[in-house]
Design a protein around this motif. Structure first.
Motif: not given
Length: 385
Positions: A283-301
């Protein structure tokens, strides 16, 4: 004046019932029952915008004139910078009507916008149109005193305003600087829609209709307000809460059994062949900042690694992209929207950037109903499996 008295009485009534209305609120108090007022996370520029339209009555408040109720129209848009402080830009206008004894200019010539002389009143009827373009500085008294709450039904919002008022239907239009104050009352229907009752007074110069006097326009309007972007605010928990959470996570880690133990000797057995059972999949996991839905640069990697290491090496597999939100932050309604946005954003990257076929991706969103992890920050996630 009866009309002005009635409008003023309504405004005072709103001020007097506000404490009783807010006393019924909950959900913004700490464990000791004290009101929590913030601080709050700063939202993006595009968040917390609204538009509104309202209709009602204008009342001319110049000395020597007896007002006639006239139609009013308000159109505005604005933004909240914090739960308590906001700004609004708008148009107020249509027309004003009144009875006046002044049927001529100072030079004695007739005023062309003065209508028929009424013998019973011994006055002339005056009518002209106007447009007031204004900027309002708003203070949400409800949030400032009783603490922010997204689902509060009633908010009391006093404000001050300034701008330029232009008159029409005269022999020549006039512009005059105008200022004043008002009270905006909002009634929540949903996160997006609310009803407004707005009472304001405009103070200007009588030159706007060729009279050397102070003049004013009192208006009362009822309308609808629509929130066109993100609507809520997230309270910062503060340093003490963050330290307590860190200590809690460290204590949880300390309870886990040690995986690696020190030994004096290490024996390595050579293996000539390695076999991998089943699919090359995890499985893969992509984490987000609280109350945000944009994918951060780190999570894009991380997503890039997952696509190249798993999705592309399993070309026949169908993957499920599940958006989640933690139940300890925000409302269930807001968390459902967040989880949908997060899942859709991840799926869009898979489709558009990596060319993954849409029939290989199933998109789901669970809101805050299926939190898989103990820590809230781990449940602000999109899981690919």
């Amino acid at each position: 004046m009866k009309v002005k008295f009635i409008i003023g009485a309504i405004a005072l009534a709103m001020l007097s019932v506000a404490p009783a209305a807010m006393a019924q609120e909950d959900g913004n108090r700490d464990a000791n029952g004290k009101i929590v007022r913030g601080p709050y996370h700063t939202n993006r520029f595009g968040d917390n915008w609204f538009v509104g339209v309202a209709g009602g009555v204008n009342i001319f408040t110049e000395s020597g004139n007896k007002p006639i109720l006239s139609p009013a129209l308000d159109i505005n848009f604005g933004k909240w910078f914090t739960p308590s402080v906001g700004m609004r830009f708008g148009y107020q206008g249509l027309e004003v009507n009144s009875w006046t004894e002044r049927g001529t200019y100072d030079d004695g010539s007739m005023r062309p916008y003065i209508q028929n002389f009424n013998k019973d009143k011994n006055m002339y009827k005056e009518q002209f149109s106007f447009a007031y373009i204004h900027n309002d500085l708003m203070w949400n008294l409800s949030n400032a005193i009783w603490g922010y709450r997204e689902t509060r039904v009633y908010n009391l919002i006093p404000y001050i305003h300034a701008g330029y008022l232009r008159t029409y239907k005269l022999d020549a239009g006039k512009n005059e600087f105008t200022l004043g104050s008002g009270i905006l009352n909002t009634f929540r229907i949903s996160n997006r829609v609310g009803i407004t009752f707005d009472v304001r007074h405009d103070l200007t110069n009588g030159r706007m209709h060729f009279v050397r006097n102070r003049a004013g326009i009192l208006s009362a309007t009822v309308g609808i307000k629509v929130n066109v972007s993100k609507t809520n605010w997230t309270r910062c928990k503060g340093d003490d809460a963050d330290k307590a959470r860190i200590a809690e996570l460290e204590a949880a880690l300390a309870k886990k059994p040690q995986v690696i133990e020190r030994t004096d000797t290490v024996t390595v057995t050579r293996v000539d062949t390695v076999k991998v059972a089943g699919d090359k999949y995890f499985p893969g996991t992509i984490y987000f900042e609280r109350n945000h839905s944009e994918i951060s640069a780190g999570e894009l990697q991380h997503l890039d690694f997952y696509v190249k290491g798993v999705i592309r090496t399993n070309p026949d597999r169908v993957f499920t992209v599940t958006g989640c939100a933690d139940k300890e932050t925000g409302t269930s309604e807001r968390n459902q929207v967040l989880s949908e946005e997060r899942a859709n954003n991840v799926a869009d990257v898979l489709f558009k950037k990596y060319g993954v076929s849409r029939d290989r991706i199933i998109i789901k969103s669970t809101g805050d109903k299926e939190n898989r992890f103990d820590a809230p920050e781990l449940n602000r996630v999109v899981i690919i499996e």
